[in-house]
Design a protein around this motif. Sequence first.
Motif, mmCIF file in Angstrom:
data_model
loop_
_atom_site.group_PDB
_atom_site.id
_atom_site.type_symbol
_atom_site.label_atom_id
_atom_site.label_comp_id
_atom_site.label_asym_id
_atom_site.label_seq_id
_atom_site.Cartn_x
_atom_site.Cartn_y
_atom_site.Cartn_z
ATOM 1 N N LYS A 152 0.859 -1.182 0.000
ATOM 2 C CA LYS A 152 0.000 0.000 0.000
ATOM 3 C C LYS A 152 0.894 1.231 0.000
ATOM 4 N N ALA A 153 1.003 1.867 -1.155
ATOM 5 C CA ALA A 153 1.865 3.042 -1.302
ATOM 6 C C ALA A 153 1.409 4.187 -0.420
ATOM 7 N N GLU A 154 0.117 4.247 -0.124
ATOM 8 C CA GLU A 154 -0.413 5.327 0.702
ATOM 9 C C GLU A 154 -0.223 5.045 2.189
ATOM 10 N N GLY A 157 3.703 0.781 3.052
ATOM 11 C CA GLY A 157 4.367 0.235 1.866
ATOM 12 C C GLY A 157 5.460 1.138 1.314
ATOM 13 N N VAL A 158 5.317 2.437 1.545
ATOM 14 C CA VAL A 158 6.325 3.387 1.055
ATOM 15 C C VAL A 158 7.701 3.090 1.668
ATOM 16 N N SER A 159 7.742 2.440 2.820
ATOM 17 C CA SER A 159 9.026 2.112 3.456
ATOM 18 C C SER A 159 9.797 1.042 2.677
ATOM 19 N N LEU A 160 9.128 0.388 1.727
ATOM 20 C CA LEU A 160 9.770 -0.637 0.907
ATOM 21 C C LEU A 160 10.424 -0.038 -0.342
ATOM 22 N N PHE A 161 10.188 1.255 -0.590
ATOM 23 C CA PHE A 161 10.655 1.906 -1.810
ATOM 24 C C PHE A 161 12.042 2.503 -1.634
ATOM 25 N N GLN A 162 12.850 2.388 -2.673
ATOM 26 C CA GLN A 162 14.113 3.119 -2.770
ATOM 27 C C GLN A 162 13.843 4.490 -3.374
ATOM 28 N N SER A 163 13.022 4.493 -4.447
ATOM 29 C CA SER A 163 12.628 5.732 -5.108
ATOM 30 C C SER A 163 11.439 5.445 -6.012
ATOM 31 N N SER A 171 -1.529 7.881 -9.387
ATOM 32 C CA SER A 171 -1.768 6.743 -10.285
ATOM 33 C C SER A 171 -1.323 5.440 -9.629
ATOM 34 N N LEU A 172 -0.334 5.523 -8.760
ATOM 35 C CA LEU A 172 0.158 4.336 -8.059
ATOM 36 C C LEU A 172 -0.925 3.728 -7.167
ATOM 37 N N VAL A 173 -1.802 4.565 -6.639
ATOM 38 C CA VAL A 173 -2.881 4.090 -5.766
ATOM 39 C C VAL A 173 -4.091 3.645 -6.594
#
Length: 192
Positions: A152-154, A157-163, A171-173
Motif C-alpha cells: 500500500k503506497a499510501e 508500503g512506502v518504506s519498501l521503496f528506494q525511489s 496513479s500508483l494508488v
Amino acid sequence: MLPLLLASSSVYRRDLLSRLRLPFICSSPDIDESHRANEPAVELVKRLAEQKARALAAQYPEHLIIGSDQVAALDGRIIGKPHTFENAREQLLAASGKRVSFLTGLALLNTKTGHCQVDCVPFTVHMRELDVERIERYLRTEQPYDCAGSFKAEGLGVSLFQSTEGPDATSLVGLPLIRLVDMLLAEGVQIP
C-alpha cells in the motif's frame, strides 16, 4: 455539470476522488477483466478502464463516468493482486531490489454526448533490497492482499521503496488525479 459516477467499488479510488471535492456516486461495473492473448499491458488497462465506464452508461445516461484499471509488471510480466500472505511474500521477494512498473488506465465517458477520453498513466517504483523477515513483518502489519504489487503506497508500503518516478503519484494508488482533472476540465467541469 453532469453528475459524476466512479465506476468502481475500490475504497482507494473513492478516497482519491474525494480529494477533488466534487460530488460523486459510486457503482461497481460487472465486466470480464481477462487479459487477451498477446495484449500489451497498456492496451489492457485502457480497454478495461473504458469497458468499466461503458458498462454503466445505459444505467446512468446523463453522467460523467470514470473508469480505471491498473496492472503491475515485474520483469516484463503482469503481476496481479496477491490475495494471500504467501503470494504477497513471493511477489515482494521477486521485486526486491528491482523496478516494478504500474500502468493505470483511465477513462472518462460523457454518457450524454458519447464522448470518451481514454489514457494510460505509467509509474515506476524502485524497490529496496528486502529480506524475508522484513517482508513478513510488513505483510502482517499492513495485509496488502488486495493491492497490485503487494504493498500500500499510501501507507507503510512506502518504506519498501528506494525511489519512485512518474508523472502522477496518485496513479500508483489506482486513480491518476492529475490526468483526471485534465479530462474533467475538457468536459467543462469546474474544479473547486
